[in-house]
Design a protein around this motif. Sequence first.
Motif, PDB file in Angstrom:
ATOM      1  N   ASN A   1       1.149   1.113  14.568  1.00 29.14           N
ATOM      2  CA  ASN A   1       0.369   1.745  13.501  1.00 29.14           C
ATOM      3  C   ASN A   1      -0.131   0.651  12.586  1.00 29.14           C
ATOM      4  O   ASN A   1       0.672  -0.104  12.034  1.00 29.14           O
TER       5      ASN A   1
ATOM      6  N   THR B   1       9.169   7.104  13.612  1.00 31.32           N
ATOM      7  CA  THR B   1       8.265   6.099  13.051  1.00 31.32           C
ATOM      8  C   THR B   1       9.113   5.069  12.320  1.00 31.32           C
ATOM      9  O   THR B   1       9.942   5.426  11.486  1.00 31.32           O
ATOM     10  N   THR B   2       8.909   3.823  12.622  1.00 29.46           N
ATOM     11  CA  THR B   2       9.758   2.764  12.066  1.00 29.46           C
ATOM     12  C   THR B   2       8.931   1.517  11.769  1.00 29.46           C
ATOM     13  O   THR B   2       7.872   1.316  12.362  1.00 29.46           O
TER      14      THR B   2
ATOM     15  N   THR C   1      11.358  10.004  10.108  1.00 35.05           N
ATOM     16  CA  THR C   1      10.648   8.953   9.405  1.00 35.05           C
ATOM     17  C   THR C   1      11.351   8.644   8.106  1.00 35.05           C
ATOM     18  O   THR C   1      12.492   9.014   7.887  1.00 35.05           O
ATOM     19  N   GLY C   2      10.658   7.948   7.189  1.00 31.22           N
ATOM     20  CA  GLY C   2      11.273   7.582   5.917  1.00 31.22           C
ATOM     21  C   GLY C   2      10.186   7.199   4.921  1.00 31.22           C
ATOM     22  O   GLY C   2       9.023   7.589   5.111  1.00 31.22           O
ATOM     23  N   GLY C   3      10.524   6.353   4.026  1.00 33.54           N
ATOM     24  CA  GLY C   3      11.353   5.162   4.037  1.00 33.54           C
ATOM     25  C   GLY C   3      11.512   4.601   5.461  1.00 33.54           C
ATOM     26  O   GLY C   3      10.749   4.911   6.343  1.00 33.54           O
ATOM     27  N   GLU C   4      12.473   3.758   5.582  1.00 34.91           N
ATOM     28  CA  GLU C   4      12.737   3.218   6.913  1.00 34.91           C
ATOM     29  C   GLU C   4      13.921   3.971   7.501  1.00 34.91           C
ATOM     30  O   GLU C   4      15.061   3.771   7.068  1.00 34.91           O
TER      31      GLU C   4
ATOM     32  N   SER D   1       5.103   0.152  12.830  1.00 24.86           N
ATOM     33  CA  SER D   1       4.039  -0.303  11.930  1.00 24.86           C
ATOM     34  C   SER D   1       3.846  -1.803  12.056  1.00 24.86           C
ATOM     35  O   SER D   1       4.820  -2.556  12.037  1.00 24.86           O
TER      36      SER D   1
ATOM     37  N   ARG E   1      -7.513   1.425  -4.358  1.00 22.63           N
ATOM     38  CA  ARG E   1      -7.592   1.730  -2.925  1.00 22.63           C
ATOM     39  C   ARG E   1      -9.042   1.835  -2.454  1.00 22.63           C
ATOM     40  O   ARG E   1      -9.333   1.571  -1.286  1.00 22.63           O
TER      41      ARG E   1
ATOM     42  N   VAL F   1      -2.413   0.004   9.197  1.00 21.42           N
ATOM     43  CA  VAL F   1      -3.205   0.517   8.070  1.00 21.42           C
ATOM     44  C   VAL F   1      -4.357  -0.462   7.846  1.00 21.42           C
ATOM     45  O   VAL F   1      -4.138  -1.675   7.744  1.00 21.42           O
TER      46      VAL F   1
ATOM     47  N   TYR G   1       0.831  -1.214   0.000  1.00 20.09           N
ATOM     48  CA  TYR G   1       0.000   0.000   0.000  1.00 20.09           C
ATOM     49  C   TYR G   1       0.862   1.259   0.000  1.00 20.09           C
ATOM     50  O   TYR G   1       0.355   2.366  -0.157  1.00 20.09           O
TER      51      TYR G   1
ATOM     52  N   MET H   1      -4.473   5.912   2.519  1.00 18.72           N
ATOM     53  CA  MET H   1      -4.509   7.170   1.752  1.00 18.72           C
ATOM     54  C   MET H   1      -4.051   6.943   0.316  1.00 18.72           C
ATOM     55  O   MET H   1      -3.155   6.136   0.071  1.00 18.72           O
TER      56      MET H   1
ATOM     57  N   MET I   1       3.956   7.263  -0.178  1.00 17.31           N
ATOM     58  CA  MET I   1       4.084   7.654   1.225  1.00 17.31           C
ATOM     59  C   MET I   1       5.544   7.522   1.670  1.00 17.31           C
ATOM     60  O   MET I   1       6.047   8.313   2.467  1.00 17.31           O
TER      61      MET I   1
HETATM   62  N1  SAM Z   1       9.019   2.699   7.404  1.00 27.89           N
HETATM   63  C1  SAM Z   1       8.430   3.279   8.534  1.00 27.89           C
HETATM   64  C2  SAM Z   1       7.156   2.579   8.906  1.00 27.89           C
HETATM   65  O1  SAM Z   1       6.675   1.743   8.155  1.00 27.89           O
HETATM   66  O2  SAM Z   1       6.650   2.870   9.980  1.00 27.89           O
HETATM   67  C3  SAM Z   1       8.190   4.786   8.426  1.00 27.89           C
HETATM   68  C4  SAM Z   1       7.670   5.297   7.127  1.00 27.89           C
HETATM   69  S1  SAM Z   1       6.048   4.712   6.679  1.00 27.89           S
HETATM   70  C5  SAM Z   1       5.796   5.566   5.178  1.00 27.89           C
HETATM   71  C6  SAM Z   1       5.062   5.601   7.881  1.00 27.89           C
HETATM   72  C7  SAM Z   1       3.646   5.108   8.054  1.00 27.89           C
HETATM   73  O3  SAM Z   1       2.900   5.364   6.879  1.00 27.89           O
HETATM   74  C8  SAM Z   1       3.520   3.633   8.342  1.00 27.89           C
HETATM   75  O4  SAM Z   1       2.777   3.460   9.523  1.00 27.89           O
HETATM   76  C9  SAM Z   1       2.774   3.104   7.147  1.00 27.89           C
HETATM   77  O5  SAM Z   1       1.972   2.017   7.487  1.00 27.89           O
HETATM   78  C10 SAM Z   1       1.981   4.316   6.721  1.00 27.89           C
HETATM   79  N2  SAM Z   1       1.547   4.308   5.315  1.00 27.89           N
HETATM   80  C11 SAM Z   1       2.278   4.053   4.216  1.00 27.89           C
HETATM   81  N3  SAM Z   1       1.531   4.182   3.100  1.00 27.89           N
HETATM   82  C12 SAM Z   1       0.299   4.536   3.505  1.00 27.89           C
HETATM   83  C13 SAM Z   1      -0.931   4.822   2.826  1.00 27.89           C
HETATM   84  N4  SAM Z   1      -1.018   4.784   1.507  1.00 27.89           N
HETATM   85  N5  SAM Z   1      -2.002   5.165   3.571  1.00 27.89           N
HETATM   86  C14 SAM Z   1      -1.912   5.219   4.940  1.00 27.89           C
HETATM   87  N6  SAM Z   1      -0.788   4.967   5.635  1.00 27.89           N
HETATM   88  C15 SAM Z   1       0.295   4.614   4.925  1.00 27.89           C
END
Ligand code: SAM
Length: 349
Positions: free
Chosen positions: A179, A116-117, A87-90, A140, A220, A181, A49, A211, A344
């Motif tokens: 977190n 956020t990791t 945050t990132g990426g990772e 996550s 989606r 999704v 996603y 999102m 994202m």
């Molecule tokens: N890699 C780390 C992680 O997964 O937590 C940090 C970056 S990640 C982009 C940050 C958060 O965005 C994560 O909790 C991930 O599940 C969420 N995320 C990524 N794509 C998304 C989307 N399309 N809609 C909602 N949340 C999303």
Amino acid sequence: MPQELQGFVPPTTPATSAHAPGTLVDKYGRHITYIRLSITDRCDFRCFYCMAEEMEFLSREQVLSLEECLRIARTFTGMGVTKVRITGGEPLVRRNAMWLLRQIGRLEGLKELVVTTNGSQLDRYAAEMRDAGVKRVNISLDTLNAERFKAITRVGDISKVLRGIDAARAAGFSGIKLNTVMMRGENDDEFCDLVQFAVDKGIDISFIEEMPLGTVDHPRADTYFSSDDAMALLRSHFELVSSAESTGGPARYWRIPGTETKVGFISPHSHNFCDSCNRVRITCKGELYPCLGQNDALALMPVLRGNPGDDAPLRQAIVDSMGIKPKGHDFNEQMQNPKVVRFMSMTGG
Ligand code: SAM
Ligand code: SF4
């Protein structure tokens, strides 16, 4: 500390009254006190996603150096920002990420450094992160099932993440939050189990509406699962008592009496929180995005690299970015007609 980073002190020039704390207010009167800083677009997972299966990542020169990340964080905290999320990426796959956390953790005016990791590297880094001044950590976790985890992340190993969660607990973080999704047909049969897992571990959990960021393999709109539906589902198993608590983010929280756990909902579609938005995002390319759901951005990299010894132009660019912060996103419309092409993982969630 790596030699290349030893003794690095970013330039600081005195703030003028135009750049003093409290000047980051957008044209709708919203005060910006929170930045989300993405320190890499790379990741050891490929959540379906969040990313495409085949991703082209940025080259080293295109990405902010750690010193530039620090300079950005320092400039914002000098202008009244009190919370920084890395945050990132990772973020934990970025080399020397701990050095950056340590430096940011010491910035004057900063109240909260959070990360956020995906949890895959926490086993190794949790204790060091806490020592560096990280206050809270979001991890996550979309499923508890190892096979499903591999399918969602395309490559991930859940056992590393579970070890990472325990390492974060052992390191003594006071705020650990999962977190999740929400995706219809993918993990909606596990919401109660995920909450029970959080209860058993004495940590919090937030459910996030998916999102429409970047083009992915699935429509989606088909996987969309609303917070209200999730709440109804959880209520059949748990007592949820509304809580006024906030962590300065968009989640609305409920407590489960008799437990340590708060259950949050981040509902960009069903309960838009743009009116109280207090943040901007900076990508690892140094683009300042005032809104996650729009395409307007301001490139900070040329300002940073063009003025190596002077922060005043950077402060001015940040003040100018307040003028392009939109009133809000339009994710509901974008579900059918996506317009944000970046993933994202690029903007930094
Ligand atoms: N890699 C780390 C992680 O997964 O937590 C940090 C970056 S990640 C982009 C940050 C958060 O965005 C994560 O909790 C991930 O599940 C969420 N995320 C990524 N794509 C998304 C989307 N399309 N809609 C909602 N949340 C999303
Ligand atoms: Fe990586 Fe986080 Fe995106 Fe998953 S959600 S692909 S872990 S950046």
